[in-house]
Design a protein around this motif. Sequence first.
Motif, PDB file in Angstrom:
ATOM      1  N   THR A 134      25.981 -25.953  36.075  1.00 11.94           N
ATOM      2  CA  THR A 134      25.126 -26.400  37.181  1.00 11.94           C
ATOM      3  C   THR A 134      24.772 -27.881  37.124  1.00 11.94           C
ATOM      4  OG1 THR A 134      23.092 -25.861  35.995  1.00 11.94           O
ATOM      5  CG2 THR A 134      24.037 -24.121  37.391  1.00 11.94           C
ATOM      6  N   GLY A 135      24.946 -28.511  35.962  1.00 13.07           N
ATOM      7  CA  GLY A 135      24.515 -29.895  35.800  1.00 13.07           C
ATOM      8  C   GLY A 135      23.002 -30.019  35.738  1.00 13.07           C
ATOM      9  N   MET A 136      22.321 -28.917  35.441  1.00 16.66           N
ATOM     10  CA  MET A 136      20.866 -28.886  35.379  1.00 16.66           C
ATOM     11  C   MET A 136      20.420 -28.633  33.944  1.00 16.66           C
ATOM     12  SD  MET A 136      20.195 -26.447  38.720  1.00 16.66           S
ATOM     13  CE  MET A 136      18.423 -26.448  38.534  1.00 16.66           C
ATOM     14  N   ALA A 137      19.143 -28.890  33.666  1.00 19.69           N
ATOM     15  CA  ALA A 137      18.541 -28.570  32.367  1.00 19.69           C
ATOM     16  C   ALA A 137      17.587 -27.395  32.559  1.00 19.69           C
ATOM     17  CB  ALA A 137      17.787 -29.772  31.819  1.00 19.69           C
ATOM     18  N   PHE A 138      17.584 -26.487  31.598  1.00 20.55           N
ATOM     19  CA  PHE A 138      16.694 -25.322  31.637  1.00 20.55           C
ATOM     20  C   PHE A 138      15.869 -25.316  30.351  1.00 20.55           C
ATOM     21  CE2 PHE A 138      20.618 -24.170  33.965  1.00 20.55           C
ATOM     22  CZ  PHE A 138      20.080 -24.119  35.237  1.00 20.55           C
ATOM     23  N   PRO A 139      14.773 -26.103  30.328  1.00 19.51           N
ATOM     24  CA  PRO A 139      14.014 -26.320  29.094  1.00 19.51           C
ATOM     25  C   PRO A 139      13.162 -25.137  28.632  1.00 19.51           C
ATOM     26  CG  PRO A 139      12.968 -27.449  30.920  1.00 19.51           C
ATOM     27  CD  PRO A 139      14.265 -26.885  31.440  1.00 19.51           C
ATOM     28  N   ARG A 140      12.900 -24.197  29.522  1.00 26.07           N
ATOM     29  CA  ARG A 140      12.067 -23.049  29.110  1.00 26.07           C
ATOM     30  C   ARG A 140      12.526 -21.794  29.821  1.00 26.07           C
ATOM     31  NH1 ARG A 140       8.183 -22.270  33.197  1.00 26.07           N
ATOM     32  NH2 ARG A 140       7.941 -24.063  34.544  1.00 26.07           N
ATOM     33  N   SER A 141      12.117 -20.659  29.299  1.00 26.34           N
ATOM     34  CA  SER A 141      12.421 -19.384  29.937  1.00 26.34           C
ATOM     35  C   SER A 141      11.688 -19.319  31.265  1.00 26.34           C
ATOM     36  CB  SER A 141      11.980 -18.214  29.047  1.00 26.34           C
ATOM     37  OG  SER A 141      12.737 -18.191  27.853  1.00 26.34           O
ATOM     38  N   ALA A 154      17.817 -16.341  36.144  1.00 24.40           N
ATOM     39  CA  ALA A 154      16.823 -15.982  35.120  1.00 24.40           C
ATOM     40  C   ALA A 154      17.307 -16.523  33.783  1.00 24.40           C
ATOM     41  CB  ALA A 154      16.659 -14.469  35.055  1.00 24.40           C
ATOM     42  N   VAL A 155      16.525 -17.421  33.191  1.00 26.36           N
ATOM     43  CA  VAL A 155      16.866 -18.023  31.906  1.00 26.36           C
ATOM     44  C   VAL A 155      15.920 -17.482  30.843  1.00 26.36           C
ATOM     45  CG1 VAL A 155      16.939 -20.179  30.592  1.00 26.36           C
ATOM     46  CG2 VAL A 155      17.812 -20.117  32.928  1.00 26.36           C
ATOM     47  N   MET A 207      26.271 -12.551  36.986  1.00 26.52           N
ATOM     48  CA  MET A 207      27.055 -13.372  36.101  1.00 26.52           C
ATOM     49  C   MET A 207      26.136 -13.829  34.987  1.00 26.52           C
ATOM     50  SD  MET A 207      29.119 -16.731  37.177  1.00 26.52           S
ATOM     51  CE  MET A 207      29.821 -17.788  35.975  1.00 26.52           C
ATOM     52  N   SER A 208      26.605 -13.703  33.762  1.00 21.92           N
ATOM     53  CA  SER A 208      25.770 -14.126  32.642  1.00 21.92           C
ATOM     54  C   SER A 208      26.500 -15.174  31.809  1.00 21.92           C
ATOM     55  CB  SER A 208      25.379 -12.930  31.769  1.00 21.92           C
ATOM     56  OG  SER A 208      26.526 -12.396  31.151  1.00 21.92           O
ATOM     57  N   GLY A 209      25.723 -15.934  31.073  1.00 24.45           N
ATOM     58  CA  GLY A 209      26.268 -16.953  30.184  1.00 24.45           C
ATOM     59  C   GLY A 209      25.164 -17.482  29.303  1.00 24.45           C
ATOM     60  N   THR A 210      25.535 -18.288  28.334  1.00 27.21           N
ATOM     61  CA  THR A 210      24.533 -18.903  27.481  1.00 27.21           C
ATOM     62  C   THR A 210      23.793 -19.977  28.282  1.00 27.21           C
ATOM     63  OG1 THR A 210      26.001 -20.639  26.672  1.00 27.21           O
ATOM     64  CG2 THR A 210      25.987 -18.542  25.439  1.00 27.21           C
ATOM     65  N   GLN A 230      20.258 -16.833  26.985  1.00 27.77           N
ATOM     66  CA  GLN A 230      21.006 -16.205  28.067  1.00 27.77           C
ATOM     67  C   GLN A 230      20.483 -16.634  29.427  1.00 27.77           C
ATOM     68  OE1 GLN A 230      20.523 -11.943  28.561  1.00 27.77           O
ATOM     69  NE2 GLN A 230      22.617 -11.758  29.283  1.00 27.77           N
ATOM     70  N   GLY A 231      21.423 -16.853  30.332  1.00 26.47           N
ATOM     71  CA  GLY A 231      21.097 -17.054  31.733  1.00 26.47           C
ATOM     72  C   GLY A 231      21.780 -15.951  32.521  1.00 26.47           C
TER      73      GLY A 231
END
Length: 58
Positions: free
Chosen positions: A12-19, A32-33, A1-4, A39-40
């Motif tokens: 997810t209610g989470m933060a993804f600050p870096r790849s 994988a971000v 599943m992919s998304g921005t 893209q995630g």
Amino acid sequence: MSGTVAQWERWTGMAFPRSSRYVVPGGLDLLAVDRERDQGLHEETNLWMRHPDTMTRI
């Protein structure tokens, strides 16, 4: 599943600050971000196993 990245943060209610790769609640594999591509991607590994028939037939 992919998304921005924004979609994944909302889902997810989470933060993804870096790849990087992240553990997400309920996921069986890592997310994988890629911040540069915005893209995630979450792919769950399919694993099939064959078990010997150990049941005794009566």
